[in-house]
Design an enzyme around this catalytic site. Structure first.
Site, PDB file in Angstrom:
ATOM      1  N   LYS A  15     -28.615  23.111  53.154  1.00 53.01           N
ATOM      2  CA  LYS A  15     -29.842  23.908  53.275  1.00 53.01           C
ATOM      3  C   LYS A  15     -30.781  23.210  54.257  1.00 53.01           C
ATOM      4  CE  LYS A  15     -33.058  22.270  51.183  1.00 53.01           C
ATOM      5  NZ  LYS A  15     -34.114  21.615  50.408  1.00 53.01           N
ATOM      6  N   ASP A 146     -33.950  24.809  43.622  1.00 53.19           N
ATOM      7  CA  ASP A 146     -33.263  25.432  44.759  1.00 53.19           C
ATOM      8  C   ASP A 146     -31.958  26.109  44.351  1.00 53.19           C
ATOM      9  OD1 ASP A 146     -35.242  24.534  46.406  1.00 53.19           O
ATOM     10  OD2 ASP A 146     -34.130  22.769  47.092  1.00 53.19           O
TER      11      ASP A 146
HETATM   12  P1  ATP Z   1     -33.391  18.732  47.773  1.00 55.79           P
HETATM   13  O1  ATP Z   1     -33.610  18.987  49.222  1.00 55.79           O
HETATM   14  O2  ATP Z   1     -33.041  19.971  46.963  1.00 55.79           O
HETATM   15  O3  ATP Z   1     -34.422  17.859  47.134  1.00 55.79           O
HETATM   16  P2  ATP Z   1     -31.641  16.601  48.311  1.00 55.79           P
HETATM   17  O4  ATP Z   1     -30.699  16.862  49.422  1.00 55.79           O
HETATM   18  O5  ATP Z   1     -32.860  15.826  48.673  1.00 55.79           O
HETATM   19  O6  ATP Z   1     -32.023  17.963  47.661  1.00 55.79           O
HETATM   20  P3  ATP Z   1     -29.425  15.966  46.592  1.00 55.79           P
HETATM   21  O7  ATP Z   1     -28.457  15.439  47.590  1.00 55.79           O
HETATM   22  O8  ATP Z   1     -29.176  17.306  46.031  1.00 55.79           O
HETATM   23  O9  ATP Z   1     -30.920  15.872  47.148  1.00 55.79           O
HETATM   24  O10 ATP Z   1     -29.500  14.857  45.424  1.00 55.79           O
HETATM   25  C1  ATP Z   1     -30.635  14.610  44.640  1.00 55.79           C
HETATM   26  C2  ATP Z   1     -30.206  13.789  43.415  1.00 55.79           C
HETATM   27  O11 ATP Z   1     -29.389  14.604  42.569  1.00 55.79           O
HETATM   28  C3  ATP Z   1     -29.368  12.575  43.760  1.00 55.79           C
HETATM   29  O12 ATP Z   1     -30.154  11.431  43.644  1.00 55.79           O
HETATM   30  C4  ATP Z   1     -28.190  12.577  42.788  1.00 55.79           C
HETATM   31  O13 ATP Z   1     -28.216  11.469  41.910  1.00 55.79           O
HETATM   32  C5  ATP Z   1     -28.344  13.841  41.949  1.00 55.79           C
HETATM   33  N1  ATP Z   1     -27.137  14.707  41.963  1.00 55.79           N
HETATM   34  C6  ATP Z   1     -26.658  15.393  40.928  1.00 55.79           C
HETATM   35  N2  ATP Z   1     -25.579  16.122  41.275  1.00 55.79           N
HETATM   36  C7  ATP Z   1     -25.360  15.901  42.578  1.00 55.79           C
HETATM   37  C8  ATP Z   1     -24.395  16.385  43.504  1.00 55.79           C
HETATM   38  N3  ATP Z   1     -23.424  17.249  43.162  1.00 55.79           N
HETATM   39  N4  ATP Z   1     -24.492  15.963  44.772  1.00 55.79           N
HETATM   40  C9  ATP Z   1     -25.485  15.108  45.131  1.00 55.79           C
HETATM   41  N5  ATP Z   1     -26.405  14.603  44.292  1.00 55.79           N
HETATM   42  C10 ATP Z   1     -26.361  15.000  43.023  1.00 55.79           C
END
Ligand code: ATP
Length: 296
Positions: A15, A146
């Site tokens: 995203k 999200d």
């Molecule tokens: P957003 O932009 O929605 O905040 P993000 O890209 O910053 O998302 P993610 O990569 O989704 O963040 O990960 C956020 C946290 O979720 C991580 O610290 C991780 O421990 C936890 N998590 C749980 N499930 C997953 C998964 N399938 N993949 C990645 N992280 C995960």
């Protein structure tokens, strides 16, 4: 005979927040926001792996960013599977789940929500084909803010607290995504936004409902911001350096942070431009995650 069985593997698309306007927190400490979100044709891969003995599904994970991912009940895939079983009363017992983690974790690309959305699509196809879109979306919503938008992976305007979604028809845009290898915690970046105290306003309407081409989109985006950019740069000054660098590149039409970071993106006119920019950045920063892609 043609094989019409549903797919066993789905791309959980990254995203990208093309803009993100965030207002001051309300009495419950929630931030009203408005964001234009598109999805890249790069992402994690989520797969169902058939097994012969019926038993509860296991989750395995590999790929370049597997180390940062929990495989216990805190993984959003596991949460989505449990919720799906609870709502449908169906036992997911014919498959294990495998995640190939290609997206950097905690990077502003919504990888966890995309993984949850992808597994829900697979589960519906294999275990509950009559389930409505509304019912599936209700499950996705329980996996995080999200969840619903990452379930459909379509260009969307998100409003309210991120729960009011309007799907939009937008032109596909070539882009480069680059992550400087800093994990950005979303709550920390919002905390820094509050501490800086420079609260933004959210305009009621936007021109994004009738965009016809990339120039038009870029023009409309020039009136927008990512309000989390300043707090993210405050916490991690390297993000500011990367954004300046991206803005100076000849192929870049617009450079910005996605979500709470640390992934930054550059929008380009053509996929050829995106590939040449990505190749140059990869050569200069060999340890850095860089991808040319198309957002749609
Ligand atoms: P957003 O932009 O929605 O905040 P993000 O890209 O910053 O998302 P993610 O990569 O989704 O963040 O990960 C956020 C946290 O979720 C991580 O610290 C991780 O421990 C936890 N998590 C749980 N499930 C997953 C998964 N399938 N993949 C990645 N992280 C995960």
């Amino acid at each position: 005979m043609t094989d019409i069985s549903p797919p066993l593997t789905i791309l959980a698309r990254a995203k990208v927040n093309l803009y993100l306007h965030v207002a001051a927190p309300d009495a419950k400490n929630y931030h009203p926001l408005q964001s234009l979100v598109m999805f890249a044709d790069v992402g994690d891969e989520v797969a169902l792996r058939p097994k012969s003995v019926p038993q509860a599904p296991g989750l395995t994970c590999d790929g370049p960013f597997a180390d940062g991912v929990p495989t216990d009940g805190t993984n959003l895939i596991v949460k989505a599977v449990r919720r799906f079983e609870m709502v449908t009363g169906v036992n997911i017992d014919r498959h294990d789940i495998h995640l190939t983690k290609n997206l950097p974790v905690a990077s502003g690309l919504g990888g966890g929500s995309a993984d949850a959305g992808a597994v829900l699509q697979l589960l519906r196809a294999h275990y509950a084909p009559d389930m409505t879109d509304e019912a599936l979306e209700a499950i996705a919503t329980t996996t995080g803010a999200d969840g619903a938008m990452c379930l459909w992976s379509q260009s969307t305007l998100a409003e309210g607290y991120g729960e009011r979604l309007t799907k939009l028809a937008l032109p596909a845009v070539p882009a480069v995504l680059i992550n400087p290898g800093i994990a950005c915690s979303t709550p920390e970046v919002y905390g820094q936004y509050d501490r800086l105290g420079q609260f933004a306003q959210i305009e009621a309407s936007t021109p994004f409902r009738s965009i016809i081409n990339i120039d038009h989109l870029l023009h409309a985006l020039s009136e927008t911001r990512n309000d989390l950019e300043a707090p993210a740069v405050h916490l991690h000054p390297q993000i500011g350096d990367l954004l300046s660098r991206l803005s100076d590149e000849p192929e870049t039409r617009m450079a910005r942070l996605s979500g709470s970071g640390a992934t930054c993106f550059a929008l380009c006119d053509t996929l050829k431009d995106a590939h040449s920019l990505a190749a140059r950045l990869s050569a200069q920063y060999p340890q850095t995650w860089v991808r040319a892609c198309t957002l749609s």
